[in-house]
Design a protein around this motif. Structure first.
Motif, PDB file in Angstrom:
ATOM      1  N   ARG A   1      50.082 115.591 -49.902  1.00  0.00           N
ATOM      2  CA  ARG A   1      49.594 116.431 -49.540  1.00  0.00           C
ATOM      3  C   ARG A   1      48.437 116.460 -49.695  1.00  0.00           C
ATOM      4  O   ARG A   1      47.718 116.017 -50.707  1.00  0.00           O
ATOM      5  CB  ARG A   1      50.394 117.388 -50.871  1.00  0.00           C
ATOM      6  CG  ARG A   1      52.686 117.486 -50.182  1.00  0.00           C
ATOM      7  CD  ARG A   1      52.539 118.891 -51.000  1.00  0.00           C
ATOM      8  NE  ARG A   1      53.931 118.660 -51.272  1.00  0.00           N
ATOM      9  CZ  ARG A   1      54.824 118.106 -52.422  1.00  0.00           C
ATOM     10  NH1 ARG A   1      54.304 118.242 -53.333  1.00  0.00           N
ATOM     11  NH2 ARG A   1      55.748 118.575 -51.874  1.00  0.00           N
TER      12      ARG A   1
ATOM     13  N   ALA B   1      60.468 113.331 -65.981  1.00  0.00           N
ATOM     14  CA  ALA B   1      59.911 112.207 -65.361  1.00  0.00           C
ATOM     15  C   ALA B   1      58.651 112.046 -65.725  1.00  0.00           C
ATOM     16  O   ALA B   1      58.324 111.085 -65.977  1.00  0.00           O
ATOM     17  CB  ALA B   1      59.594 113.178 -63.892  1.00  0.00           C
TER      18      ALA B   1
ATOM     19  N   ALA C   1      58.695 122.819 -62.464  1.00  0.00           N
ATOM     20  CA  ALA C   1      59.379 122.325 -63.667  1.00  0.00           C
ATOM     21  C   ALA C   1      58.515 123.598 -64.351  1.00  0.00           C
ATOM     22  O   ALA C   1      57.160 123.310 -64.948  1.00  0.00           O
ATOM     23  CB  ALA C   1      58.848 120.830 -63.584  1.00  0.00           C
TER      24      ALA C   1
ATOM     25  N   TRP D   1      64.499 123.696 -50.349  1.00  0.00           N
ATOM     26  CA  TRP D   1      64.261 122.932 -50.926  1.00  0.00           C
ATOM     27  C   TRP D   1      66.032 122.369 -51.178  1.00  0.00           C
ATOM     28  O   TRP D   1      66.872 122.863 -51.076  1.00  0.00           O
ATOM     29  CB  TRP D   1      63.691 122.248 -52.450  1.00  0.00           C
ATOM     30  CG  TRP D   1      64.263 123.877 -53.638  1.00  0.00           C
ATOM     31  CD1 TRP D   1      64.171 125.148 -53.118  1.00  0.00           C
ATOM     32  CD2 TRP D   1      65.731 123.989 -54.095  1.00  0.00           C
ATOM     33  NE1 TRP D   1      64.819 125.414 -54.294  1.00  0.00           N
ATOM     34  CE2 TRP D   1      65.792 125.058 -54.943  1.00  0.00           C
ATOM     35  CE3 TRP D   1      66.412 122.906 -54.871  1.00  0.00           C
ATOM     36  CZ2 TRP D   1      66.771 125.268 -55.821  1.00  0.00           C
ATOM     37  CZ3 TRP D   1      67.152 123.350 -56.125  1.00  0.00           C
ATOM     38  CH2 TRP D   1      67.546 124.269 -55.998  1.00  0.00           C
TER      39      TRP D   1
HETATM   40  C1  LIG Z   1      63.226 124.807 -57.699  1.00  0.00           C
HETATM   41  C2  LIG Z   1      63.300 123.383 -58.687  1.00  0.00           C
HETATM   42  C3  LIG Z   1      63.367 123.929 -60.288  1.00  0.00           C
HETATM   43  C4  LIG Z   1      62.587 122.654 -61.155  1.00  0.00           C
HETATM   44  N1  LIG Z   1      62.551 123.402 -62.186  1.00  0.00           N
HETATM   45  C5  LIG Z   1      62.186 122.581 -63.204  1.00  0.00           C
HETATM   46  C6  LIG Z   1      62.681 123.288 -64.613  1.00  0.00           C
HETATM   47  O1  LIG Z   1      62.394 124.581 -65.283  1.00  0.00           O
HETATM   48  N2  LIG Z   1      62.263 121.872 -65.213  1.00  0.00           N
HETATM   49  C7  LIG Z   1      61.974 120.860 -65.162  1.00  0.00           C
HETATM   50  O2  LIG Z   1      61.758 119.270 -66.182  1.00  0.00           O
HETATM   51  N3  LIG Z   1      61.797 120.159 -63.817  1.00  0.00           N
HETATM   52  C8  LIG Z   1      62.737 121.239 -62.726  1.00  0.00           C
HETATM   53  N4  LIG Z   1      62.534 121.283 -62.039  1.00  0.00           N
HETATM   54  C9  LIG Z   1      62.522 119.441 -61.515  1.00  0.00           C
HETATM   55  C10 LIG Z   1      61.487 118.777 -60.972  1.00  0.00           C
HETATM   56  O3  LIG Z   1      60.259 120.047 -59.949  1.00  0.00           O
HETATM   57  C11 LIG Z   1      60.825 117.401 -60.579  1.00  0.00           C
HETATM   58  O4  LIG Z   1      61.926 116.581 -61.608  1.00  0.00           O
HETATM   59  C12 LIG Z   1      59.286 117.020 -60.491  1.00  0.00           C
HETATM   60  O5  LIG Z   1      59.271 117.746 -59.331  1.00  0.00           O
HETATM   61  C13 LIG Z   1      59.652 115.606 -60.125  1.00  0.00           C
HETATM   62  O6  LIG Z   1      58.460 114.914 -59.514  1.00  0.00           O
HETATM   63  P1  LIG Z   1      57.700 113.564 -58.858  1.00  0.00           P
HETATM   64  O7  LIG Z   1      56.991 113.617 -58.947  1.00  0.00           O
HETATM   65  O8  LIG Z   1      58.881 112.938 -59.534  1.00  0.00           O
HETATM   66  O9  LIG Z   1      59.093 114.277 -57.802  1.00  0.00           O
HETATM   67  P2  LIG Z   1      57.803 115.774 -56.602  1.00  0.00           P
HETATM   68  O10 LIG Z   1      57.715 116.920 -57.542  1.00  0.00           O
HETATM   69  O11 LIG Z   1      58.525 115.985 -56.138  1.00  0.00           O
HETATM   70  O12 LIG Z   1      57.044 115.130 -56.062  1.00  0.00           O
HETATM   71  C14 LIG Z   1      57.091 113.644 -55.074  1.00  0.00           C
HETATM   72  C15 LIG Z   1      55.043 113.655 -54.570  1.00  0.00           C
HETATM   73  O13 LIG Z   1      55.744 112.330 -54.096  1.00  0.00           O
HETATM   74  C16 LIG Z   1      54.530 112.287 -52.151  1.00  0.00           C
HETATM   75  N5  LIG Z   1      55.344 111.876 -51.601  1.00  0.00           N
HETATM   76  C17 LIG Z   1      56.300 111.285 -50.592  1.00  0.00           C
HETATM   77  N6  LIG Z   1      56.568 110.358 -49.950  1.00  0.00           N
HETATM   78  C18 LIG Z   1      55.081 110.008 -49.826  1.00  0.00           C
HETATM   79  C19 LIG Z   1      54.079 109.199 -49.303  1.00  0.00           C
HETATM   80  N7  LIG Z   1      54.707 107.803 -48.599  1.00  0.00           N
HETATM   81  N8  LIG Z   1      53.090 108.632 -49.189  1.00  0.00           N
HETATM   82  C20 LIG Z   1      52.786 109.496 -50.354  1.00  0.00           C
HETATM   83  N9  LIG Z   1      53.061 110.721 -51.107  1.00  0.00           N
HETATM   84  C21 LIG Z   1      54.210 110.969 -50.885  1.00  0.00           C
HETATM   85  C22 LIG Z   1      55.449 114.134 -52.042  1.00  0.00           C
HETATM   86  O14 LIG Z   1      54.345 114.368 -51.132  1.00  0.00           O
HETATM   87  C23 LIG Z   1      55.091 115.083 -53.660  1.00  0.00           C
HETATM   88  O15 LIG Z   1      54.287 115.234 -53.794  1.00  0.00           O
HETATM   89  C24 LIG Z   1      62.893 121.678 -60.403  1.00  0.00           C
HETATM   90  C25 LIG Z   1      63.172 121.732 -58.987  1.00  0.00           C
HETATM   91  C26 LIG Z   1      63.097 122.558 -58.250  1.00  0.00           C
HETATM   92  C27 LIG Z   1      63.363 121.951 -57.121  1.00  0.00           C
END
Ligand SMILES: Cc1cc2nc3c(=O)[nH]c(=O)nc-3n(C[C@H](O)[C@H](O)[C@H](O)COP(=O)(O)OP(=O)(O)OC[C@H]3O[C@@H](n4cnc5c(N)ncnc54)[C@H](O)[C@@H]3O)c2cc1C
Length: 382
Positions: free
Chosen positions: A7, A286, A16, A250
């Motif tokens: 992104r 996470a 979150a 999502w």
């Molecule tokens: C509607 C909703 C509400 C939520 N509410 C909560 C809450 O209240 N409290 C809480 O603790 N959690 C909540 N969550 C969960 C939380 O958002 C996720 O657990 C958290 O975002 C995980 O972070 P992450 O970095 O592992 O994944 P993500 O935030 O999904 O980030 C992954 C990143 O990797 C990037 N990416 C993927 N593939 C590639 C690639 N090949 N090359 C480069 N970049 C790449 C993507 O663009 C993305 O930015 C919620 C989730 C949703 C959908």
């Protein structure tokens, strides 16, 4: 350290929202807890309200309170209130201060790994260049649909996809329908979705609704007009003119990777485990993954520990992932509209207790933890 993100920057979506006390402790070790807004009122409350629409009678309400007698005695850290949109820029700034290189608009295309290290092929959109990066380790924090996890052939266990949804961020003055002093997640049966105010200061809200691909529905159906129609439906304000800021699909899912490590590649965050938003565990765990992994990688890279220390990452974090997914599913089941005379009070205390236990009461059982204290006198606890 190099981070690649496809992104262009952080997203508008708060996702979150809320940092539990353990997360705030970890952010404190990283030096940014002071920048994260925290709940100021004591006891802090968060309400989950189940109803048909915003102005319609409440079917059921669940208020979680942090009473001074429990969580405040377990940790001096407060409860953070930042959404991911606010927290990510703080983490980014701190990572850059520590010398990390962050490349946005850059995608990990493929990778290979062996005993000596990892070779990652990355493509930058801004200059349309593909390059190879040699690294000691690769941390896959690439989200629930992790292409790295797939490439490693790691399966997941758990129910998997639970529902398809679209989140709409919009600005509108909703007057008395929202209460700035009372943070509330509204679960609304009228639209099969949830509503929450993201930022009262600028009247910004989030509505997330489900859709059914089996019925031929898709995210493309959520045009600006359709989103406005849904917002008018939940507010019962037929003339409301909300400003639609962003619309994003999502998937709600519950799944845990069978392994968190293969050789020099380690899974973290949603790549390792995805959980329904109920309970707000996803982002918090996470950050827990990131912390556990960060100090272990640092110790291995500066040779104060052998690479075997990295095996304890899976042993320590995977049981937590299984526990939070089970708890989030349990909470999710409780968020259906209950009949008015249904007795749901029994669960209220234990919901809060379970959340505190998951945040602060878990134990790591791995070879990195020395439990036996042979020869030490027994201490009688009061
Ligand atoms: C509607 C909703 C509400 C939520 N509410 C909560 C809450 O209240 N409290 C809480 O603790 N959690 C909540 N969550 C969960 C939380 O958002 C996720 O657990 C958290 O975002 C995980 O972070 P992450 O970095 O592992 O994944 P993500 O935030 O999904 O980030 C992954 C990143 O990797 C990037 N990416 C993927 N593939 C590639 C690639 N090949 N090359 C480069 N970049 C790449 C993507 O663009 C993305 O930015 C919620 C989730 C949703 C959908």
């Amino acid at each position: 350290m190099l981070l690649v993100e496809r992104r262009s920057g952080s997203s508008l979506f708060p996702r979150a929202v809320g940092q539990n006390q353990r997360t705030m402790e970890l952010l404190g070790f990283g030096g940014i807890a002071g920048d994260v807004p925290t709940v100021t009122s004591s006891p802090a409350t968060f309400r989950v309200r189940i109803a048909a629409g915003l102005s319609e009678p409440t079917f059921h309400e669940d208020v979680s309170e942090t009473a001074p007698t429990d969580s405040e005695n377990l940790s001096s850290a407060g409860l953070g209130t930042a959404g991911q949109d606010k927290l990510e820029p703080l983490l980014r700034r701190r990572a850059e201060e520590f010398g990390a290189e962050l490349r946005f608009d850059t995608e990990l295309v493929s990778f290979s790994h062996g005993d000596d290290g990892v070779i990652a092929v990355v493509h930058g959109r801004h200059d349309d260049r593909t390059s190879r990066v040699h690294a000691q380790y690769l941390v896959a924090a690439d989200g629930s649909r992790s292409s790295v996890r797939d490439a490693l052939g790691i399966d997941r266990h758990g129910p998997g996809a639970l529902s398809q949804n679209v989140s709409v961020i919009f600005d509108a003055d909703l007057g008395d329908l929202v209460e700035p002093q009372r943070p509330t997640l509204h679960v609304l049966s009228k639209v099969d979705g949830v509503f929450i105010t993201v930022d009262h200061a600028i009247d910004r809200h989030l509505l997330s609704v489900g859709y059914d691909p089996g019925d031929g529905q898709s995210p493309a159906d959520f045009t600006r007009e359709r989103c406005i129609e849904l917002i008018r439906m939940i507010t019962e304000l037929p003339d409301l003119e909300p400003e639609i800021r962003a619309v994003r699909p999502w998937e709600m899912a519950a799944a845990v990777a069978d392994r968190f490590r293969v050789g020099r590649v380690l899974l973290a965050g949603d790549a390792a485990k995805v959980t329904p938003p109920s309970g707000g565990f996803g982002g918090n765990t996470a950050i827990g993954d990131g912390y556990d992994l960060a100090w272990k990688l640092a110790a291995v890279l500066d040779s104060t520990a052998g690479p075997g220390l990295l095996d304890t990452y899976d042993a320590e974090r995977r049981p937590i992932a299984d526990m939070v997914v089970a708890e989030a599913l349990r909470l999710l089941r409780g968020r259906r509209p209950a009949a008015p005379d249904e007795d749901t009070d029994v669960e209220q205390v234990s919901d809060r207790q379970r959340a505190i236990e998951l945040a602060l009461g878990f134990r790591y059982r791995s070879s990195a933890v020395l439990i036996a204290c042979i020869g030490l006198p027994r201490v009688q606890l009061p």
